[in-house]
Design an enzyme around this catalytic site. Structure first.
Site, PDB file in Angstrom:
ATOM      1  N   LYS A   1      52.381  10.214  19.097  1.00  0.00           N
ATOM      2  CA  LYS A   1      53.696  10.635  19.218  1.00  0.00           C
ATOM      3  C   LYS A   1      54.188  11.370  17.842  1.00  0.00           C
ATOM      4  CE  LYS A   1      56.939  11.043  22.077  1.00  0.00           C
ATOM      5  NZ  LYS A   1      56.988  10.844  23.831  1.00  0.00           N
TER       6      LYS A   1
ATOM      7  N   TYR B   1      61.084  10.356  -9.619  1.00  0.00           N
ATOM      8  CA  TYR B   1      61.306   8.910  -9.601  1.00  0.00           C
ATOM      9  C   TYR B   1      62.146   8.695 -10.784  1.00  0.00           C
ATOM     10  CZ  TYR B   1      60.117   4.211  -8.454  1.00  0.00           C
ATOM     11  OH  TYR B   1      60.279   2.976  -8.100  1.00  0.00           O
TER      12      TYR B   1
END
Lengths: 173, 480
Positions: free
Chosen positions: B125, B70
């Site tokens: 899914k 980061y």
């Protein structure tokens, strides 16, 4: 829409069409096509709802149009197995323009081809034949009426040089 | 193939009552099993409260590492992508991440249940994407009021993804949405209900034709149901060489034909169906299913999950050695044993408990593995056909028979081959950002597709995933 109507393109390469002026005997074959077109228009706007007596009215109007020298009613006949079968038509009128030039406006009110005869330039051919007939009757501009929501018709005419000229807005009373 | 109706087969002369009685009993048994599965799924959904989670893929040795993962270090990565946007596929997880987007307007067989209720399906899914394809998939049900709003929503999130999987969107808007997004986005867009089902169907048909000694250019085919799956199947079959004149689609109004009364309306409301109405059904057959199936070589039913939608007399009216795909789920339009008794040579369904399962899961994980590995810019039909052909070859390698025209989900060695075929096709079409050889794509797909199963086992061994509770499940204990 002061442009010259487009020159007649060659007859379509797909199922060939034979376009000729309608006769009284054709009216019975044109009526169902006219009603199919009006029912399609109904899909676009509830103010275009087809009347219950449309069937009977269609016959009267078409017969009157055959006899009217200021009107154009052409039929398209198919070929092969569809020879002598009316597969499309175009209905147009010549309207006086008292304040504008050109003074005579040829208005295509209805144009319809059976689905199998669409594409392959068949519609373009029918439009060109109608434009030629309107010009022969004195029209200096050709216009077309169709439901405002019918985008397919809008694209069809735009591709052939038509542009919006006047607009009709409606509200029920 | 013969156009005339075949003589009744011996099976067709079976006493009708006997068949009906056993059928009714089988129906009750299957309904009971489906209900039990549903109850168990609810228990497990409550226990696990979600099926996927975000897991770091980098070491975090101490909080100091975050100056690399980061800010401030990450700013340089952003600058690099700003200079060359395609670097997002190299420097971030975009290369392996797809969005599963739905508006919840047609979820499974449940209809328009909305985006919130669609979430568990999209989570499932995402799990399949990861487990079978090694693809990181983000479930994204969206609340939108119109197809235009849906397009805008997907377009606005596309920069984060290497592909988009559209899911459970009602027909016919799904066709326009897929077409428009495919135009607008520079990443592959897939609608599984169209392309996944169609690719698996076509793969099965290719082998069914081989098994019954037919040539696709000569078959008469009837597609029952003209929804997302069958319209895509029609398009792919035509691309394979199916004669449009010998293809008929049948919907709730009967045989789709240029002369049908509603064709003008279709030109406005459903141009995809309209185009097929103009070019299929040569000879202008009219009527319904009974008229359509006379002499047909192939029936692909993707319609209503009601047994008896396709009846034995429909199968008997086909050409000898007919091919019947009854794909409605969970209940096929005709039970396989009934179709076979009526003379069908090859029968496929959407269910795993019968041979020849036409299953989207055979296709979409491998297709996305392939397009992601090639960093493809689009998903043209050539890619879908490449997947279908390779899937068919996969079944062929194990030996074709009337009961084996498609790989089963257990034949996992097939899937990296499908992925490699897809990636190679993307390279051949000039739409790949990354151009490797077929063998390189195959090796990469093997590694990436094998990893999730190892991951799942490792997480389970480390007790980082809870063992499956015995039914009935108790509420999950909180683990820090």
């Amino acid at each position: 829409m002061t442009a010259e109507p487009p020159a007649a393109p060659p007859a379509p390469a797909g199922p060939p069409l034979h376009v000729r002026p309608a006769r009284d005997a054709d009216v019975a074959a044109i009526v169902p096509l006219l009603l199919r077109l009006k029912r399609l228009n109904e899909e676009f706007d509830p103010l275009l709802k087809v009347r219950e007596d449309a069937d009977a009215r269609a016959g009267e109007i078409l017969r009157a149009q055959v006899a009217d020298p200021k009107a154009v009613l052409l039929v398209a006949e198919g070929a092969g197995n569809d020879r002598d079968k009316v597969v499309g038509f175009v209905r147009a009128i010549v309207r006086e323009r008292p304040f504008y030039v050109p003074q005579q406006e040829g208005v295509i009110v209805d144009i319809y081809l059976l689905p199998l005869y669409r594409r392959r330039s068949a519609g373009e051919y029918l439009l060109a034949e109608a434009s030629r007939a309107l010009k022969a009757k004195g029209a200096g501009v050709v216009t077309a009426e169709f439901p405002a929501q019918n985008e397919i018709a809008g694209r069809f005419y735009a591709k052939r040089g038509f542009r919006p000229m006047t607009a009709i807005h409606a509200r029920p009373l | 193939m013969a156009e005339s109706a075949p003589a009744p087969t011996p099976a067709a002369r079976l006493p009708r009552r006997r068949v009906s009685r056993s059928e009714a009993a089988a129906d009750r048994l299957r309904e009971g099993q489906t209900e039990a599965l549903g109850q168990r799924a609810v228990e497990l959904a409550r226990f696990y409260a979600g099926k996927v989670e975000t897991v770091p893929k980098v070491p975090v040795r101490s909080l100091h590492d975050f100056s690399l993962w980061y800010t401030p270090g990450i700013a340089e990565v952003s600058r690099a992508i700003h200079r060359d946007p395609d670097l997002a596929f190299e420097l971030t997880g975009r290369w392996n991440t797809v969005a599963i987007v739905t508006d919840g307007s047609r979820v499974l067989g449940l209809g328009d249940i909305g985006p919130r209720a669609a979430l568990p399906v999209m989570e499932g899914k995402a799990l399949l994407f990861k487990f079978l394809g090694g693809v990181d998939a983000v479930p994204l049900p969206v609340q939108v009021g119109s197809p235009d709003a849906f397009l805008s929503a997907v377009e606005s999130i596309a920069p984060a993804f290497g592909g988009v999987n559209l899911e459970d969107i009602a027909s016919p808007k799904c066709f326009g949405i897929l077409e428009e997004l495919s135009q607008r986005l520079e990443i592959p867009v897939w609608h599984d209900d169209q392309l996944g089902t169609a690719a698996a169907t076509v793969a099965g048909l290719v082998n069914a034709l081989t098994v019954t000694g037919r040539d696709v250019r000569e078959i008469r085919t009837v597609l029952l149901g003209a929804g997302a799956a069958n319209l895509a199947t029609a398009r792919l079959l035509l691309a394979l060489g199916q004669s449009p004149e010998r293809l008929s689609l049948v919907d709730q109004h009967g045989i789709l034909d240029a002369e049908r009364d509603d064709v003008d309306e279709l030109s406005i409301r459903h141009p995809w169906k309209y185009r097929l109405a103009l070019k299929t059904n040569g000879g202008g057959r009219t009527g319904g299913l009974a008229e359509a199936v006379a002499g047909a070589d192939v029936i692909v039913a993707a319609s209503t999950p009601v047994p008896g939608t396709l009846r034995p007399e429909h199968v008997r009216a086909m050409a000898p050695q007919g091919i019947v795909f009854a794909l409605a789920n969970p209940v096929p339009e005709i039970w396989p044993e009934v179709a076979r008794a009526a003379g069908a040579a090859v029968v496929a369904t959407g269910r795993s408990d019968f041979p020849n399962q036409v299953n989207n899961s055979l296709v979409f994980p491998a297709v996305f593995r392939g397009v992601l590995d090639a960093r493809a810019r689009a998903m043209p039909d050539e890619i879908v056909l490449a997947a279908a052909r390779e899937l068919a070859r996969g079944a062929e390698r194990k030996g074709l028979s009337p009961h084996h025209i498609l790989p089963t989900m257990e034949e996992a060695e097939v899937f990296p081959h499908v992925a490699a075929a897809v990636a190679s096709q993307a390279v051949a079409l000039g739409i790949a950002r990354r151009r490797h050889s077929h063998d390189e794509f195959l090796e990469r797909a093997r590694q990436l597709m094998a990893r999730p199963a190892r991951l799942v086992r490792a997480l389970a061994r480390a007790r980082l995933t809870e063992p499956m509770p015995r039914a009935p499940a108790k509420p999950r204990r909180f683990r820090a």
